[in-house]
Structure formats: C-alpha cells, structure tokens
Design a protein around this motif. Structure first.
Motif, PDB file in Angstrom:
ATOM      1  N   LEU A  14      68.226 128.739  94.225  1.00  0.00           N
ATOM      2  CA  LEU A  14      67.727 129.073  92.893  1.00  0.00           C
ATOM      3  C   LEU A  14      68.841 128.951  91.863  1.00  0.00           C
ATOM      4  O   LEU A  14      68.625 128.409  90.768  1.00  0.00           O
ATOM      5  CB  LEU A  14      67.142 130.488  92.887  1.00  0.00           C
ATOM      6  N   ALA A  15      70.044 129.443  92.194  1.00  0.00           N
ATOM      7  CA  ALA A  15      71.177 129.323  91.274  1.00  0.00           C
ATOM      8  C   ALA A  15      71.489 127.851  90.998  1.00  0.00           C
ATOM      9  O   ALA A  15      71.747 127.459  89.858  1.00  0.00           O
ATOM     10  CB  ALA A  15      72.400 130.028  91.861  1.00  0.00           C
ATOM     11  N   GLY A  16      71.450 127.024  92.044  1.00  0.00           N
ATOM     12  CA  GLY A  16      71.694 125.594  91.863  1.00  0.00           C
ATOM     13  C   GLY A  16      70.659 124.943  90.975  1.00  0.00           C
ATOM     14  O   GLY A  16      70.991 124.118  90.112  1.00  0.00           O
ATOM     15  N   TYR A  17      69.400 125.308  91.172  1.00  0.00           N
ATOM     16  CA  TYR A  17      68.325 124.743  90.343  1.00  0.00           C
ATOM     17  C   TYR A  17      68.491 125.153  88.879  1.00  0.00           C
ATOM     18  O   TYR A  17      68.260 124.351  87.968  1.00  0.00           O
ATOM     19  CB  TYR A  17      66.963 125.196  90.852  1.00  0.00           C
ATOM     20  N   LEU A  18      68.876 126.407  88.641  1.00  0.00           N
ATOM     21  CA  LEU A  18      69.055 126.877  87.269  1.00  0.00           C
ATOM     22  C   LEU A  18      70.148 126.087  86.558  1.00  0.00           C
ATOM     23  O   LEU A  18      69.986 125.670  85.405  1.00  0.00           O
ATOM     24  CB  LEU A  18      69.398 128.377  87.268  1.00  0.00           C
ATOM     25  N   VAL A  19      71.271 125.871  87.247  1.00  0.00           N
ATOM     26  CA  VAL A  19      72.359 125.095  86.651  1.00  0.00           C
ATOM     27  C   VAL A  19      71.917 123.655  86.395  1.00  0.00           C
ATOM     28  O   VAL A  19      72.186 123.084  85.332  1.00  0.00           O
ATOM     29  CB  VAL A  19      73.601 125.109  87.571  1.00  0.00           C
ATOM     30  N   ALA A  20      71.210 123.057  87.356  1.00  0.00           N
ATOM     31  CA  ALA A  20      70.763 121.672  87.221  1.00  0.00           C
ATOM     32  C   ALA A  20      69.824 121.514  86.023  1.00  0.00           C
ATOM     33  O   ALA A  20      69.985 120.591  85.209  1.00  0.00           O
ATOM     34  CB  ALA A  20      70.066 121.221  88.504  1.00  0.00           C
ATOM     35  N   VAL A  21      68.859 122.408  85.905  1.00  0.00           N
ATOM     36  CA  VAL A  21      67.889 122.325  84.805  1.00  0.00           C
ATOM     37  C   VAL A  21      68.580 122.552  83.460  1.00  0.00           C
ATOM     38  O   VAL A  21      68.331 121.831  82.485  1.00  0.00           O
ATOM     39  CB  VAL A  21      66.746 123.345  85.020  1.00  0.00           C
ATOM     40  N   ALA A  22      69.454 123.565  83.403  1.00  0.00           N
ATOM     41  CA  ALA A  22      70.128 123.877  82.141  1.00  0.00           C
ATOM     42  C   ALA A  22      71.008 122.714  81.680  1.00  0.00           C
ATOM     43  O   ALA A  22      70.979 122.335  80.505  1.00  0.00           O
ATOM     44  CB  ALA A  22      70.964 125.147  82.303  1.00  0.00           C
ATOM     45  N   LEU A  23      71.782 122.129  82.588  1.00  0.00           N
ATOM     46  CA  LEU A  23      72.641 121.003  82.209  1.00  0.00           C
ATOM     47  C   LEU A  23      71.817 119.807  81.742  1.00  0.00           C
ATOM     48  O   LEU A  23      72.184 119.126  80.770  1.00  0.00           O
ATOM     49  CB  LEU A  23      73.523 120.592  83.387  1.00  0.00           C
ATOM     50  N   THR A  24      70.711 119.556  82.412  1.00  0.00           N
ATOM     51  CA  THR A  24      69.848 118.441  82.016  1.00  0.00           C
ATOM     52  C   THR A  24      69.263 118.676  80.623  1.00  0.00           C
ATOM     53  O   THR A  24      69.247 117.764  79.778  1.00  0.00           O
ATOM     54  CB  THR A  24      68.707 118.261  83.035  1.00  0.00           C
ATOM     55  N   LEU A  25      68.820 119.904  80.362  1.00  0.00           N
ATOM     56  CA  LEU A  25      68.265 120.230  79.038  1.00  0.00           C
ATOM     57  C   LEU A  25      69.339 120.155  77.959  1.00  0.00           C
ATOM     58  O   LEU A  25      69.083 119.657  76.855  1.00  0.00           O
ATOM     59  CB  LEU A  25      67.638 121.616  79.067  1.00  0.00           C
ATOM     60  N   PHE A  26      70.538 120.644  78.271  1.00  0.00           N
ATOM     61  CA  PHE A  26      71.638 120.547  77.294  1.00  0.00           C
ATOM     62  C   PHE A  26      71.954 119.085  76.996  1.00  0.00           C
ATOM     63  O   PHE A  26      72.246 118.713  75.860  1.00  0.00           O
ATOM     64  CB  PHE A  26      72.889 121.248  77.824  1.00  0.00           C
ATOM     65  N   GLY A  27      71.926 118.276  78.043  1.00  0.00           N
ATOM     66  CA  GLY A  27      72.190 116.842  77.856  1.00  0.00           C
ATOM     67  C   GLY A  27      71.145 116.177  76.988  1.00  0.00           C
ATOM     68  O   GLY A  27      71.479 115.380  76.100  1.00  0.00           O
ATOM     69  N   ILE A  28      69.880 116.511  77.225  1.00  0.00           N
ATOM     70  CA  ILE A  28      68.806 115.969  76.397  1.00  0.00           C
ATOM     71  C   ILE A  28      68.976 116.419  74.943  1.00  0.00           C
ATOM     72  O   ILE A  28      68.791 115.636  74.004  1.00  0.00           O
ATOM     73  CB  ILE A  28      67.440 116.396  76.954  1.00  0.00           C
ATOM     74  N   GLY A  29      69.341 117.714  74.790  1.00  0.00           N
ATOM     75  CA  GLY A  29      69.542 118.225  73.443  1.00  0.00           C
ATOM     76  C   GLY A  29      70.683 117.520  72.720  1.00  0.00           C
ATOM     77  O   GLY A  29      70.616 117.294  71.518  1.00  0.00           O
ATOM     78  N   ALA A  30      71.725 117.173  73.474  1.00  0.00           N
ATOM     79  CA  ALA A  30      72.865 116.463  72.860  1.00  0.00           C
ATOM     80  C   ALA A  30      72.497 115.057  72.425  1.00  0.00           C
ATOM     81  O   ALA A  30      73.074 114.497  71.504  1.00  0.00           O
ATOM     82  CB  ALA A  30      74.042 116.424  73.852  1.00  0.00           C
ATOM     83  N   LEU A  31      71.505 114.458  73.105  1.00  0.00           N
ATOM     84  CA  LEU A  31      71.086 113.101  72.761  1.00  0.00           C
ATOM     85  C   LEU A  31      70.118 113.067  71.579  1.00  0.00           C
ATOM     86  O   LEU A  31      70.013 112.043  70.908  1.00  0.00           O
ATOM     87  CB  LEU A  31      70.412 112.442  73.985  1.00  0.00           C
ATOM     88  N   ILE A  32      69.416 114.156  71.390  1.00  0.00           N
ATOM     89  CA  ILE A  32      68.411 114.177  70.304  1.00  0.00           C
ATOM     90  C   ILE A  32      69.086 114.330  68.943  1.00  0.00           C
ATOM     91  O   ILE A  32      69.965 115.127  68.760  1.00  0.00           O
ATOM     92  CB  ILE A  32      67.410 115.325  70.533  1.00  0.00           C
TER      93      ILE A  32
END
Length: 216
Positions: free
Chosen positions: A198-216
């Motif tokens: 669960l901790a791994g999934y949380l980090v993976a999702v958060a980093l992906t969302l931050f990355g998407i936010g940085a691209l927008i």
C-alpha cells in the motif's frame, strides 16, 4: 512539503522500528533505542538536505529550467510507474533480510544506534526522488535564504514524520498489547505484505500525479 511527506513512507526504517518493538523485552530500552535511531536518521536527512540545497542554490538557474522543463514531469511519471512495477513485483516483506542485518547493532542504546540511524537517513534521502524534487522547489521558491534554510528543519522533520508516528504507535502497543492499538498492530502484522505494498502504491500514484501536474 508534499514531497517530504512522500519521503516519510520509508518502509525500511518503519520495518526496523516494528521489528525492534516485537523483539525487545518490555523495558525502557525500546524507547531509548528508537529515540537514538530516529534522531540519527533525522540528522542524516537534514545534513543531506542542507548540502543539496546549497548545491541547488548555486545552480538555481539550471534548477529552475529543469523544473519548468517537461523532462521533469516525465521523470516523475517514469519514477512513479517504475515504483508501481516494483511494488507489484515485490514480495512485500519489507526488506526483511536487510532489516535483520540492521537489528544486530540495535540491541542496546549506544553510539552505534545513532550511527545506524544516520546511515539510514543518508541512504533513504540519497535514493529518494521526492526528497530531491522537494528541495528543488524549495530552492526556487523565491523565499529568502533565512526562510529556506530554517525550513530545512521542518523539511527533515516531515520526512521523518511517519516513522516517528510508527515508533509512538509501537510503543503504545508494547505498553497496552490488548488495547485497540494492540489489536490494530496485530492486524498490520498479519497483513504485512498488504501494508508494505500500500505504501508503494501511494508513492507511485502520487509521483505520477505530480508528474502530470508538472506537465500541465
């Protein structure tokens, strides 16, 4: 601060704390050992954050360009996806072999205990993308040097927030094993793989969302 909180999802340090809580007898040693361990880890995180911020401030223009570049967002997404794959494929045992090795010098509160924590803090931060990303944003935040460098104290503290809370939680369980905390701890122990993943999934999702936010 969000990146510092992501960095606090340190499965290795939390695994060591939980193992100490289970292994050590019910004496005052747990409290002293864990306090030294977390203090050493905090210092390791703080020292590396200080050095990193000094370097980033010296190349602030390059750091700003990197944050504004789509490469930064793509990198965050790539690391997020890599974390997701590693979490799915991982055994979810919380690095049990490494944890067992780290426990050997942690049987008594001593300078070695602090040193192990210091080493864990340095390694944890040096291998953490959220750690460096947060400092990159702090370096280019526009705040004065006093605010930035005083802020490192809180940055390191946030990066240790979840392990510190875990240490308090385990201490309460040791003192009251049949309380709701004790029952919750037993559930976590029986579902250890789920908690680690669960901790791994949380980090993976958060980093992906931050990355998407940085691209927008």
């Amino acid at each position: 601060m969000s990146y510092a909180l992501l960095d606090s999802l340190n499965a290795l340090l939390i695994g060591v704390i939980v193992a100490l809580g289970v292994m050590l007898p019910r004496t005052g040693r747990y409290r002293r050992i864990v306090t030294l361990l977390i203090a050493g880890d905090w210092l390791g995180v703080f020292l590396l954050a200080l050095v990193t911020l000094l370097i980033f401030d010296g190349i602030s223009d390059l750091v700003q360009e990197a944050l504004e570049s789509p490469v930064f967002g793509i990198l965050l997404i790539a690391v997020g996806l890599l974390t997701l794959v590693m979490t799915v494929r991982g055994a979810g045992d919380g690095d049990s072999t490494l944890v067992r090795r780290l426990l050997k010098p942690l049987q008594e509160p001593s300078a070695k205990t602090f040193a192990v924590g210091l080493l864990l803090g340095l390694v944890q931060s040096a291998t953490s993308v959220p750690f460096f990303a947060g400092l990159a944003y702090l370096s280019t935040s526009g705040f004065g040097p006093e605010v930035r460098y005083v802020g490192l104290f809180f940055y390191a503290s946030l990066a240790l927030s979840l392990p510190a809370l875990s240490a308090v939680f385990v201490g309460m369980v040791r003192a009251h094993p049949y309380s709701p905390f004790g029952l919750a701890f037993e559930q976590m122990r029986t579902r250890r793989e789920f908690v680690v993943k669960l901790a791994g999934y949380l980090v993976a999702v958060a980093l992906t969302l931050f990355g998407i936010g940085a691209l927008i």
